[in-house]
Design a protein around this motif. Structure first.
Motif, PDB file in Angstrom:
ATOM      1  N   GLY A  42       0.901  -1.347  -0.193  1.00 24.58           N
ATOM      2  CA  GLY A  42      -0.302  -0.439  -0.475  1.00 24.58           C
ATOM      3  C   GLY A  42       0.820   1.123   0.396  1.00 24.58           C
ATOM      4  N   ALA A  43       2.284   1.194   0.755  1.00 29.24           N
ATOM      5  CA  ALA A  43       3.138   2.520   0.934  1.00 29.24           C
ATOM      6  C   ALA A  43       3.841   3.129  -0.217  1.00 29.24           C
ATOM      7  CB  ALA A  43       3.903   2.166   2.012  1.00 29.24           C
ATOM      8  N   LEU A  44       4.085   1.423  -1.041  1.00 30.06           N
ATOM      9  CA  LEU A  44       4.533   1.383  -2.063  1.00 30.06           C
ATOM     10  C   LEU A  44       3.731   2.038  -3.480  1.00 30.06           C
ATOM     11  CD1 LEU A  44       7.320   1.133  -3.859  1.00 30.06           C
ATOM     12  CD2 LEU A  44       6.952  -1.302  -4.698  1.00 30.06           C
ATOM     13  N   GLY A  45       2.490   1.607  -3.783  1.00 34.07           N
ATOM     14  CA  GLY A  45       1.059   2.017  -4.228  1.00 34.07           C
ATOM     15  C   GLY A  45       0.811   3.382  -4.327  1.00 34.07           C
ATOM     16  N   LEU A  46       0.831   3.920  -3.112  1.00 33.29           N
ATOM     17  CA  LEU A  46       0.522   4.750  -2.852  1.00 33.29           C
ATOM     18  C   LEU A  46       1.843   6.791  -3.001  1.00 33.29           C
ATOM     19  CD1 LEU A  46      -0.706   7.294  -1.450  1.00 33.29           C
ATOM     20  CD2 LEU A  46       0.487   6.587   0.905  1.00 33.29           C
ATOM     21  N   TYR A  47       2.607   6.474  -3.045  1.00 31.10           N
ATOM     22  CA  TYR A  47       3.845   6.476  -3.726  1.00 31.10           C
ATOM     23  C   TYR A  47       3.888   6.759  -5.296  1.00 31.10           C
ATOM     24  CZ  TYR A  47       9.035   6.616  -5.413  1.00 31.10           C
ATOM     25  OH  TYR A  47      10.251   7.656  -6.112  1.00 31.10           O
ATOM     26  N   SER A  48       3.672   5.393  -5.540  1.00 34.47           N
ATOM     27  CA  SER A  48       4.522   5.353  -7.179  1.00 34.47           C
ATOM     28  C   SER A  48       2.915   5.941  -8.142  1.00 34.47           C
ATOM     29  CB  SER A  48       4.604   3.961  -7.279  1.00 34.47           C
ATOM     30  OG  SER A  48       4.353   3.461  -9.342  1.00 34.47           O
ATOM     31  N   GLY A  49       1.643   5.637  -7.669  1.00 33.88           N
ATOM     32  CA  GLY A  49       0.481   6.499  -7.838  1.00 33.88           C
ATOM     33  C   GLY A  49       0.471   7.967  -7.887  1.00 33.88           C
ATOM     34  N   ALA A  50       0.747   8.399  -6.228  1.00 36.56           N
ATOM     35  CA  ALA A  50       0.506   9.717  -6.614  1.00 36.56           C
ATOM     36  C   ALA A  50       1.654  10.193  -7.426  1.00 36.56           C
ATOM     37  CB  ALA A  50       0.922  10.202  -5.148  1.00 36.56           C
ATOM     38  N   MET A  51       3.054  10.135  -7.610  1.00 36.06           N
ATOM     39  CA  MET A  51       3.871  10.393  -8.818  1.00 36.06           C
ATOM     40  C   MET A  51       3.535  10.227  -9.674  1.00 36.06           C
ATOM     41  SD  MET A  51       6.285  12.067  -6.705  1.00 36.06           S
ATOM     42  CE  MET A  51       7.365  12.609  -7.953  1.00 36.06           C
ATOM     43  N   LEU A  52       2.834   8.970 -10.539  1.00 32.74           N
ATOM     44  CA  LEU A  52       2.420   8.815 -11.652  1.00 32.74           C
ATOM     45  C   LEU A  52       1.272  10.664 -11.934  1.00 32.74           C
ATOM     46  CD1 LEU A  52       2.728   5.179 -11.587  1.00 32.74           C
ATOM     47  CD2 LEU A  52       3.759   6.820 -12.555  1.00 32.74           C
ATOM     48  N   GLY A  53       0.367  10.138 -11.065  1.00 35.29           N
ATOM     49  CA  GLY A  53      -0.992  10.953 -11.078  1.00 35.29           C
ATOM     50  C   GLY A  53      -0.826  12.489 -11.428  1.00 35.29           C
TER      51      GLY A  53
END
Length: 217
Positions: A42-53
């Motif tokens: 969840g933490a990694l996905g949050l970081y990656s998704g937020a940056m990509l968004g």
């Protein structure tokens, strides 16, 4: 987003990870997923998704009157999608999550080197910009296949529009490439989550995603 909201988001991601892990006790014996892997995912996905968004919102949001609000909404929405996907991946298959983490580390290192190489030649390029480039590299590296496919599709669309529509400039075409890469990377997170969850007999991991979304907001 206010600081208290970020605290709520992180706390709820952890709670959602626990729900996913404990909702599938039988399947946990058949896979490498775990509670801690779900939280880490969840933490990694949050970081990656937020940056990509954030990256993907540059082109559309720059054409709105409230560009900063647009960027924030895109960043938070993509972060939530990435986090939900990461929770499912970690709960079901920590090996797949490990690959994403390694890819993120490699991408971060490449981004850091690229940022350091640009700093002496780009006017006004600060250490904060170097960190931002490294962060973007890490976000892309966590979902490299989807980002690569999206980059190719975005570049193709951008080049075609650049040649066909006079008002489209080269910078706009490049923005399409970045937007495609961001969308492809985020899609890659969702695809991997659905792929590992499809091997789950009970399908309970999917049921925990709406719970995480409800708690987050």
């Amino acid at each position: 987003m206010r600081g208290r909201s970020w605290v709520r988001l992180v706390a709820c991601l952890g709670a959602a990870g626990l729900l996913v892990a404990h909702a599938t006790p039988a399947h946990a014996q058949e896979t490498s997923g775990s509670t801690w892997a779900a939280i880490g995912g969840g933490a990694l996905g949050l970081y990656s998704g937020a940056m990509l968004g954030s990256m993907g919102s540059w082109l559309p949001c720059n054409r709105t009157y409230q560009s900063m609000t647009c960027v924030r909404v895109s960043t938070v929405a993509a972060g939530v999608v990435g986090a939900a996907s990461g929770i499912v991946i970690g709960a079901v298959d920590s090996e797949t999550l490990g690959d994403a983490a390694v890819g993120s580390g490699v991408g971060f290192a490449i981004g850091a080197v690229a940022g350091l190489a640009m700093k002496p030649f780009a006017e006004g390029f600060t250490w904060l910009d170097v960190a931002a480039v490294a962060g973007m590299g890490g976000a892309i590296g966590a979902s490299p296949v989807g980002a690569a496919v999206g980059f190719g599709a975005g570049t193709l669309v951008g080049v075609v529009l650049w040649q066909v529509i006079p008002s489209i400039e080269l910078s706009d075409a490049l923005a399409f490439s970045v937007g495609g890469m961001a969308l492809g990377g985020l899609t890659g997170w969702v695809y991997r989550a659905l792929d590992v969850e499809s091997n789950q007999p009970s399908g309970m991991a999917r049921a925990a995603i709406p719970i995480g979304f409800t708690l987050t907001f």
